[in-house]
Write a protein that holds these residues in place. Structure first.
Motif, PDB file in Angstrom:
ATOM      1  N   GLU A  39       0.828  -1.214   0.000  1.00 22.17           N
ATOM      2  CA  GLU A  39       0.000   0.000   0.000  1.00 22.17           C
ATOM      3  C   GLU A  39       0.859   1.259   0.000  1.00 22.17           C
ATOM      4  N   ARG A  40       1.892   1.257   0.792  1.00 22.19           N
ATOM      5  CA  ARG A  40       2.724   2.466   0.926  1.00 22.19           C
ATOM      6  C   ARG A  40       3.735   2.633  -0.203  1.00 22.19           C
ATOM      7  N   MET A  41       4.222   1.529  -0.773  1.00 20.73           N
ATOM      8  CA  MET A  41       5.354   1.612  -1.694  1.00 20.73           C
ATOM      9  C   MET A  41       5.038   1.226  -3.137  1.00 20.73           C
ATOM     10  N   LYS A  42       3.787   1.003  -3.481  1.00 23.44           N
ATOM     11  CA  LYS A  42       3.428   0.488  -4.805  1.00 23.44           C
ATOM     12  C   LYS A  42       3.856   1.385  -5.958  1.00 23.44           C
ATOM     13  N   ASP A  43       4.088   2.662  -5.713  1.00 16.46           N
ATOM     14  CA  ASP A  43       4.474   3.591  -6.778  1.00 16.46           C
ATOM     15  C   ASP A  43       5.937   4.031  -6.671  1.00 16.46           C
ATOM     16  N   GLU A  44       6.747   3.319  -5.923  1.00 17.23           N
ATOM     17  CA  GLU A  44       8.106   3.774  -5.612  1.00 17.23           C
ATOM     18  C   GLU A  44       9.234   3.145  -6.437  1.00 17.23           C
ATOM     19  N   MET A  45       9.116   1.909  -6.911  1.00 17.27           N
ATOM     20  CA  MET A  45      10.229   1.176  -7.530  1.00 17.27           C
ATOM     21  C   MET A  45      11.475   1.216  -6.631  1.00 17.27           C
ATOM     22  N   PRO A  46      11.355   0.729  -5.409  1.00 13.64           N
ATOM     23  CA  PRO A  46      12.444   0.859  -4.428  1.00 13.64           C
ATOM     24  C   PRO A  46      13.567  -0.153  -4.629  1.00 13.64           C
ATOM     25  N   VAL A  47      14.642   0.113  -3.909  1.00 12.01           N
ATOM     26  CA  VAL A  47      15.675  -0.887  -3.686  1.00 12.01           C
ATOM     27  C   VAL A  47      15.348  -1.501  -2.325  1.00 12.01           C
ATOM     28  N   VAL A  48      15.235  -2.814  -2.288  1.00 12.86           N
ATOM     29  CA  VAL A  48      14.939  -3.516  -1.042  1.00 12.86           C
ATOM     30  C   VAL A  48      16.197  -4.266  -0.629  1.00 12.86           C
ATOM     31  N   TYR A  49      16.697  -3.924   0.545  1.00 12.98           N
ATOM     32  CA  TYR A  49      17.900  -4.568   1.086  1.00 12.98           C
ATOM     33  C   TYR A  49      17.528  -5.478   2.235  1.00 12.98           C
ATOM     34  N   GLY A  50      17.906  -6.737   2.121  1.00 13.26           N
ATOM     35  CA  GLY A  50      17.841  -7.623   3.261  1.00 13.26           C
ATOM     36  C   GLY A  50      19.154  -7.527   4.014  1.00 13.26           C
ATOM     37  N   ILE A  51      19.081  -7.365   5.315  1.00 14.39           N
ATOM     38  CA  ILE A  51      20.287  -7.299   6.142  1.00 14.39           C
ATOM     39  C   ILE A  51      20.718  -8.730   6.446  1.00 14.39           C
ATOM     40  N   MET A  52      21.909  -9.089   6.008  1.00 13.38           N
ATOM     41  CA  MET A  52      22.440 -10.424   6.270  1.00 13.38           C
ATOM     42  C   MET A  52      22.959 -10.473   7.696  1.00 13.38           C
ATOM     43  N   ASN A  53      22.912 -11.537   8.395  1.00 16.43           N
ATOM     44  CA  ASN A  53      22.366 -12.798   7.985  1.00 16.43           C
ATOM     45  C   ASN A  53      20.906 -12.922   8.397  1.00 16.43           C
ATOM     46  N   VAL A 105      14.449   3.389  -0.354  1.00 19.41           N
ATOM     47  CA  VAL A 105      15.112   2.174   0.119  1.00 19.41           C
ATOM     48  C   VAL A 105      14.263   1.561   1.230  1.00 19.41           C
ATOM     49  N   LEU A 106      14.057   0.260   1.127  1.00 20.62           N
ATOM     50  CA  LEU A 106      13.407  -0.493   2.191  1.00 20.62           C
ATOM     51  C   LEU A 106      14.435  -1.447   2.778  1.00 20.62           C
ATOM     52  N   ILE A 107      14.707  -1.316   4.066  1.00 23.58           N
ATOM     53  CA  ILE A 107      15.626  -2.189   4.781  1.00 23.58           C
ATOM     54  C   ILE A 107      14.791  -3.251   5.490  1.00 23.58           C
ATOM     55  N   VAL A 108      15.078  -4.532   5.203  1.00 23.60           N
ATOM     56  CA  VAL A 108      14.350  -5.645   5.813  1.00 23.60           C
ATOM     57  C   VAL A 108      15.296  -6.372   6.757  1.00 23.60           C
ATOM     58  N   ASP A 109      14.861  -6.537   8.001  1.00 19.15           N
ATOM     59  CA  ASP A 109      15.676  -7.240   8.984  1.00 19.15           C
ATOM     60  C   ASP A 109      14.793  -8.169   9.800  1.00 19.15           C
ATOM     61  N   ASP A 110      15.436  -9.010  10.595  1.00 19.61           N
ATOM     62  CA  ASP A 110      14.706  -9.995  11.373  1.00 19.61           C
ATOM     63  C   ASP A 110      14.095  -9.414  12.642  1.00 19.61           C
ATOM     64  N   ILE A 111      14.856  -8.578  13.367  1.00 18.14           N
ATOM     65  CA  ILE A 111      14.407  -8.165  14.699  1.00 18.14           C
ATOM     66  C   ILE A 111      14.809  -6.727  14.996  1.00 18.14           C
ATOM     67  N   PHE A 112      13.925  -6.045  15.698  1.00 17.68           N
ATOM     68  CA  PHE A 112      14.223  -4.737  16.263  1.00 17.68           C
ATOM     69  C   PHE A 112      14.356  -4.967  17.762  1.00 17.68           C
ATOM     70  N   ASP A 113      15.618  -5.066  18.199  1.00 17.08           N
ATOM     71  CA  ASP A 113      15.898  -5.257  19.620  1.00 17.08           C
ATOM     72  C   ASP A 113      16.184  -3.875  20.193  1.00 17.08           C
ATOM     73  N   GLU A 114      17.432  -3.511  20.347  1.00 18.79           N
ATOM     74  CA  GLU A 114      17.739  -2.149  20.780  1.00 18.79           C
ATOM     75  C   GLU A 114      17.775  -1.199  19.596  1.00 18.79           C
ATOM     76  N   GLY A 115      18.111  -1.720  18.417  1.00 15.91           N
ATOM     77  CA  GLY A 115      18.047  -0.932  17.199  1.00 15.91           C
ATOM     78  C   GLY A 115      19.318  -0.204  16.829  1.00 15.91           C
ATOM     79  N   ASN A 116      20.399  -0.410  17.552  1.00 16.49           N
ATOM     80  CA  ASN A 116      21.634   0.330  17.261  1.00 16.49           C
ATOM     81  C   ASN A 116      22.202  -0.014  15.889  1.00 16.49           C
ATOM     82  N   THR A 117      22.239  -1.296  15.545  1.00 19.61           N
ATOM     83  CA  THR A 117      22.760  -1.700  14.241  1.00 19.61           C
ATOM     84  C   THR A 117      21.879  -1.150  13.125  1.00 19.61           C
ATOM     85  N   LYS A 131      16.712   8.760  -1.176  1.00 19.28           N
ATOM     86  CA  LYS A 131      15.656   9.773  -1.093  1.00 19.28           C
ATOM     87  C   LYS A 131      14.818   9.565   0.169  1.00 19.28           C
ATOM     88  N   GLN A 132      14.566   8.300   0.497  1.00 21.95           N
ATOM     89  CA  GLN A 132      13.737   7.927   1.646  1.00 21.95           C
ATOM     90  C   GLN A 132      14.181   6.535   2.086  1.00 21.95           C
TER      91      GLN A 132
END
Length: 187
Positions: A39-53, A105-117, A131-132
């Motif tokens: 819904e939010r990103m359908k018109d964006e053509m973003p880069v989606v980054y998965g944070i390894m591992n 850019v959409l950053i995808v990660d597994d967990i939001f613990d303290e969030g420093n990383t 841009k965003q």
């Protein structure tokens, strides 16, 4: 550095672990996240980054549910290096693989613990000209130690403040492949 774990020790961790979220609950959370992201990103053509591992499993399960054009990249930043507690320094093992200048850019990660990383990753993307920058995590660990400089845009589910593993999150480098979300007994 800790001693290497044996197969018996790792199997005992799983045997004793408390199941916090079933595979079905994880699937439902991913479906809800995907709907909100679409819904939010359908018109964006973003880069989606998965944070390894850790973000590999979440990204791998989430991306097929996103029904808009996107580019998929990867990066690897960590503070844990196989331990159960993080150090204070961020270690880049693989920088972003796709240019993000003037892109959403959409950053995808597994967990939001303290969030420093994750906060440092977001800042790095902003410094590289994004841009965003939006963030998506499968799990939000509920506690009051959060980095207040970071707001997560898409959250799959909340879990209690325990040492969790499964669905990309690890126990000392293992059990990322567990289909549900588990908490280590006593942690």
């Amino acid at each position: 550095m800790s001693q290497p774990l044996t197969l018996e020790e790792l199997n005992k961790v799983m045997e004793d672990a408390d199941l916090l979220k079933t595979e079905q609950e994880v699937d439902q959370a991913l479906d809800a996240m995907a709907a909100a992201i679409c819904e939010r990103m359908k018109d964006e053509m973003p880069v989606v980054y998965g944070i390894m591992n850790g973000g590999l499993v979440t990204a791998g399960r989430l991306l097929p549910k996103l029904n808009f054009p996107l580019e998929q990249g990867y990066m690897h930043a960590t503070r844990y290096r196989g331990e159960t507690t993080g150090s204070t320094d961020l270690q880049w093992q693989a920088p972003p693989s796709i240019d993000m200048t003037d892109r959403t850019v959409l950053i995808v990660d597994d967990i939001f613990d303290e969030g420093n990383t994750l906060c440092e990753v977001v800042k790095s993307c902003q410094m590289q000209g994004a841009k965003q920058v939006l963030t998506a995590v499968l799990v939000n660990k509920v506690h009051d130690r959060k980095n207040t400089d970071l707001k997560i845009d898409f959250v799959g589910m909340d879990v209690e403040d325990r040492y969790v593993f499964g669905c990309g999150m690890d126990y000392r480098g293992f059990w990322r492949n567990a289909p549900g979300i588990y908490a280590v007994k006593g942690l």
